[in-house]
Design an enzyme around this catalytic site. Structure first.
Site, PDB file in Angstrom:
ATOM      1  N   THR A  89       0.853  -1.191   0.000  1.00 40.72           N
ATOM      2  CA  THR A  89       0.000   0.000   0.000  1.00 40.72           C
ATOM      3  C   THR A  89       0.890   1.242   0.000  1.00 40.72           C
ATOM      4  O   THR A  89       1.920   1.250   0.651  1.00 40.72           O
ATOM      5  CB  THR A  89      -0.861   0.005   1.280  1.00 40.72           C
ATOM      6  N   ARG A 104     -14.458  -6.641   0.075  1.00 39.55           N
ATOM      7  CA  ARG A 104     -13.729  -6.268   1.296  1.00 39.55           C
ATOM      8  C   ARG A 104     -13.230  -4.817   1.198  1.00 39.55           C
ATOM      9  O   ARG A 104     -12.667  -4.403   0.195  1.00 39.55           O
ATOM     10  CB  ARG A 104     -12.563  -7.227   1.470  1.00 39.55           C
ATOM     11  N   VAL A 105     -13.459  -4.047   2.246  1.00 42.72           N
ATOM     12  CA  VAL A 105     -12.963  -2.668   2.305  1.00 42.72           C
ATOM     13  C   VAL A 105     -11.863  -2.627   3.358  1.00 42.72           C
ATOM     14  O   VAL A 105     -12.039  -3.147   4.462  1.00 42.72           O
ATOM     15  CB  VAL A 105     -14.095  -1.695   2.687  1.00 42.72           C
ATOM     16  N   GLY A 106     -10.740  -2.014   3.016  1.00 44.99           N
ATOM     17  CA  GLY A 106      -9.619  -1.958   3.955  1.00 44.99           C
ATOM     18  C   GLY A 106      -9.465  -0.596   4.604  1.00 44.99           C
ATOM     19  O   GLY A 106     -10.281   0.313   4.419  1.00 44.99           O
ATOM     20  N   ASP A 107      -8.394  -0.463   5.367  1.00 40.86           N
ATOM     21  CA  ASP A 107      -8.130   0.762   6.133  1.00 40.86           C
ATOM     22  C   ASP A 107      -7.961   1.998   5.268  1.00 40.86           C
ATOM     23  O   ASP A 107      -8.229   3.121   5.707  1.00 40.86           O
ATOM     24  CB  ASP A 107      -6.865   0.565   6.977  1.00 40.86           C
ATOM     25  N   THR A 143       0.874   1.425   6.453  1.00 37.92           N
ATOM     26  CA  THR A 143       0.828   0.359   5.467  1.00 37.92           C
ATOM     27  C   THR A 143       0.859  -0.970   6.219  1.00 37.92           C
ATOM     28  O   THR A 143       1.365  -1.053   7.327  1.00 37.92           O
ATOM     29  CB  THR A 143       2.006   0.481   4.474  1.00 37.92           C
ATOM     30  N   GLY A 144       0.265  -1.981   5.610  1.00 35.23           N
ATOM     31  CA  GLY A 144       0.187  -3.277   6.287  1.00 35.23           C
ATOM     32  C   GLY A 144      -1.232  -3.807   6.192  1.00 35.23           C
ATOM     33  O   GLY A 144      -2.034  -3.319   5.380  1.00 35.23           O
ATOM     34  N   LEU A 145      -1.555  -4.776   7.014  1.00 34.68           N
ATOM     35  CA  LEU A 145      -2.890  -5.390   6.925  1.00 34.68           C
ATOM     36  C   LEU A 145      -3.966  -4.408   7.390  1.00 34.68           C
ATOM     37  O   LEU A 145      -3.963  -3.948   8.530  1.00 34.68           O
ATOM     38  CB  LEU A 145      -2.925  -6.672   7.758  1.00 34.68           C
ATOM     39  N   GLY A 146      -4.902  -4.129   6.485  1.00 34.45           N
ATOM     40  CA  GLY A 146      -5.932  -3.126   6.752  1.00 34.45           C
ATOM     41  C   GLY A 146      -6.769  -3.425   7.977  1.00 34.45           C
ATOM     42  O   GLY A 146      -7.130  -2.523   8.731  1.00 34.45           O
TER      43      GLY A 146
HETATM   44  N1  GLY Z   1      -3.482  -1.561   3.956  1.00 34.65           N
HETATM   45  C1  GLY Z   1      -4.149  -1.954   2.819  1.00 34.65           C
HETATM   46  C2  GLY Z   1      -5.173  -2.948   3.002  1.00 34.65           C
HETATM   47  O1  GLY Z   1      -5.035  -3.880   3.782  1.00 34.65           O
HETATM   48  O2  GLY Z   1      -6.179  -2.846   2.363  1.00 34.65           O
END
Ligand code: GLY
Length: 293
Positions: free
Chosen positions: A152, A180-183, A203-206
């Site tokens: 990201t 799916r909607v992320g951060d 950045t990383g897992l939303g």
């Molecule tokens: N940080 C981006 C996502 O996980 O969607």
């Protein structure tokens, strides 16, 4: 590193030619959306069914206006659409097909976002998921599959009037479920900017950034007197225990002081200030060991 440098140089050039901090972060993110190595715009990661669904967000710290788009497929540059949501509508977020329609109405350029490299990665991920023992829960398989790709992109800027801005864009996680909607589409999670405190993007897992509202957390820490560096580190320290995933954050305060920290092994980033002849590129930020919870 080349892409990160080019992004900073275009954002900086925007500032030196009279652009605002919002113009600069948009320009910097467009540069990365146009560079297929990043997971944003052209080069976005593919979802479970092999399609791209992108999120982007932008925030103006001078007035707390913000715009985000979620699961869009049409615009070449989702960050441009997010800015149009901020400036041309009464809303903060538009999602899905209506957001794509808005992009068409606004005459944004379309693109094919799928690249050969992302398609190869998707095929490999699909194969691995299918090879999972049947008894393994699909949700576990998906979580495992959605972890390897998190490029990201994000940008922060402060302009000569002292206005802060933040922007971010992503294709989301590889093999995510459609819809799916992320951060990145959630203000306060993927990015945040407030002239009174600072600006941040992660950045990383939303899902992790959303649970902790990481960008807002960093700005709140700056508001209570922490430096931008300490605030970014504090956010990374939150990510202990079972929630641990590789993440990274950059931050900037209203005086232009920069912070960067990560729990991940790799997070190239770059910056340029008024007295520097060119952007300085860093292969990684300060690595923080998250505290166990
Ligand atoms: N940080 C981006 C996502 O996980 O969607």
């Amino acid at each position: 590193m080349k892409g990160v440098r080019a992004s900073v140089e275009s954002g900086y050039e925007t500032l030196t030619t009279g652009g605002s901090s919002v113009d600069a972060v948009e320009r910097a993110v467009v540069e990365m959306e146009d560079t297929p190595v990043f997971n944003a715009g052209v080069g976005s990661a593919l979802n479970l069914v092999g399609e791209t669904e992108m999120d982007a967000g932008i925030m103006d710290g001078s007035n707390l206006r913000a715009g985000t788009v979620a699961i869009v497929t049409y615009p070449k540059n989702p960050i441009r659409l997010a800015r149009l949501v901020m400036e041309k509508t009464q809303h903060v977020t538009l999602a899905g097909r209506p957001a794509d329609t808005f992009a068409r109405i606004m005459r944004l350029e379309p693109a094919e976002h799928r690249t050969r490299m992302r398609t190869r990665m998707w095929r490999q991920a699909l194969k691995e998921t299918m090879e999972n023992p049947l008894k393994r829960k699909i949700s576990t398989a998906l979580r495992q599959r959605s972890s390897p790709i998190h490029e990201t992109v994000g940008a922060l800027a402060v302009d000569s009037s002292g206005n802060l801005a933040a922007a971010t864009s992503t294709g989301g996680s590889l093999m995510k479920l459609p819809g799916r909607v992320g951060d990145t589409a959630i203000i306060g999670a993927g990015c945040y900017a407030n002239n009174r405190t600072g600006a941040a993007t992660v950045t990383g897992l939303g899902e992790t950034a959303m649970r902790f509202l990481l960008s807002k957390f960093i700005c709140d820490r700056m508001a209570s007197g922490r430096s931008s560096q300490r605030a970014a580190e504090a956010a990374m320290r939150l990510l202990g225990g079972s929630e641990f995933v590789p993440m990274g954050a950059i931050s900037i305060d209203r005086h232009g002081r920069i912070g960067a920290a990560q729990t991940s092994k790799f997070m190239p980033w770059a910056f340029r200030t008024r007295n520097m002849p060119q952007a300085k590129c860093m292969p990684k930020a300060k690595i923080i060991r998250p505290s166990a919870r």
